[in-house]
Motif scaffolding. Sequence first.
Motif, PDB file in Angstrom:
ATOM      1  N   UNK A 150      18.065  18.111  32.736  1.00 29.51           N
ATOM      2  CA  UNK A 150      18.254  16.797  32.113  1.00 29.51           C
ATOM      3  C   UNK A 150      18.857  15.816  33.124  1.00 29.51           C
ATOM      4  N   UNK A 151      19.870  16.277  33.845  1.00 32.39           N
ATOM      5  CA  UNK A 151      20.506  15.419  34.847  1.00 32.39           C
ATOM      6  C   UNK A 151      19.503  15.024  35.927  1.00 32.39           C
ATOM      7  N   UNK A 152      18.678  15.986  36.302  1.00 26.99           N
ATOM      8  CA  UNK A 152      17.653  15.704  37.301  1.00 26.99           C
ATOM      9  C   UNK A 152      16.703  14.615  36.778  1.00 26.99           C
ATOM     10  N   UNK A 153      16.333  14.713  35.503  1.00 25.07           N
ATOM     11  CA  UNK A 153      15.432  13.725  34.893  1.00 25.07           C
ATOM     12  C   UNK A 153      16.048  12.331  34.898  1.00 25.07           C
ATOM     13  N   UNK A 154      17.323  12.254  34.526  1.00 21.67           N
ATOM     14  CA  UNK A 154      18.007  10.947  34.487  1.00 21.67           C
ATOM     15  C   UNK A 154      18.052  10.357  35.898  1.00 21.67           C
ATOM     16  N   UNK A 167      11.144   7.009  26.451  1.00 23.22           N
ATOM     17  CA  UNK A 167      12.112   8.110  26.335  1.00 23.22           C
ATOM     18  C   UNK A 167      12.549   8.237  24.881  1.00 23.22           C
ATOM     19  N   UNK A 168      13.010   9.419  24.512  1.00 22.71           N
ATOM     20  CA  UNK A 168      13.514   9.608  23.146  1.00 22.71           C
ATOM     21  C   UNK A 168      14.867   8.899  23.007  1.00 22.71           C
ATOM     22  N   UNK A 169      15.324   8.799  21.790  1.00 23.32           N
ATOM     23  CA  UNK A 169      16.608   8.161  21.463  1.00 23.32           C
ATOM     24  C   UNK A 169      17.726   8.679  22.374  1.00 23.32           C
ATOM     25  N   UNK A 223      11.603  12.507  29.960  1.00 24.02           N
ATOM     26  CA  UNK A 223      12.640  13.452  30.420  1.00 24.02           C
ATOM     27  C   UNK A 223      12.512  14.763  29.641  1.00 24.02           C
ATOM     28  N   UNK A 224      12.282  14.679  28.330  1.00 30.98           N
ATOM     29  CA  UNK A 224      12.048  15.903  27.557  1.00 30.98           C
ATOM     30  C   UNK A 224      10.857  16.678  28.138  1.00 30.98           C
ATOM     31  N   UNK A 225       9.816  15.948  28.525  1.00 29.20           N
ATOM     32  CA  UNK A 225       8.617  16.601  29.053  1.00 29.20           C
ATOM     33  C   UNK A 225       8.905  17.307  30.376  1.00 29.20           C
TER      34      UNK A 225
END
Length: 249
Positions: free
Chosen positions: A33-37, A59-61, A127-129
């Motif tokens: 997740x951090x990598x995505x952000x 992005x999701x909520x 990011x979820x993906x």
Amino acid sequence: MAKPKYKLETIPVWDALEKDDECFLCALMKEAEQHGVDFYLGSSVMNPETRVKVNENGFCFHHFHLLSKAQKAQGLALICDTYLEQSREKLKKSFQLLQTSPSGRKMNKAIDLFNSEISNREKGCLICTQMQTRLDRYLYTIIYMSQYEEPFREALKKSKGFCLHHYKELINNASDVLGAKEGAEFIKFITDVELNNIERISKDVLWLTQKYKSENKDKPFNGCEDAHKRTVSKMIGDYRVIDPIKNLK
Ligand SMILES: [Zn+2]
Ligand SMILES: [Zn+2]
């Protein structure tokens, strides 16, 4: 021994297992997740291909708010500028119908259209993906190594297991990685690990409830001070994929 179909993520999986968390897949998802952000707020935001993807999927909520909390105004401003523009374009017709439809059936239809536009707009978080792609590789690695690499299997046996959601992912992927027969062996093995850990945590949280009774005031916590939080981590997990694009199919 079956040859692995994909590149094994041996190092990150071993590193996460050695952290001894309630679920080391949650620990790996936290990193993902951090990598995505960082990725979406970093130089990639200047890449036209990434911008097109962001405009399409967004992005999701949860992840839009993480991007917002990251305090990177310029990167997020660039994303928001084009994402909002694209949203206005997509919703244009819907807004017009809401402004012009007469009451009754036509207005209800306009509301329905707006509802579906908004829910489609917020589906398929990038990011979820990205997290899902990593999760798939980690699941593969864990299942494969636990079957074919004895030191890993031993370490897994002594580990704290997984949150229930990541345990579910493991049992659902077992036969894809190992075939039906060995997959079933893995499921039995990992279920034993999981049940032992659920037993451990239920004893811990029970002791924490007992500690609040006056007769136990002076007895030791025995490491159960945070058992309530660890129980939440075990039941619900700390980090997981909420809305990957592949769930849309
Ligand atoms: Zn987990
Ligand atoms: Zn997301």
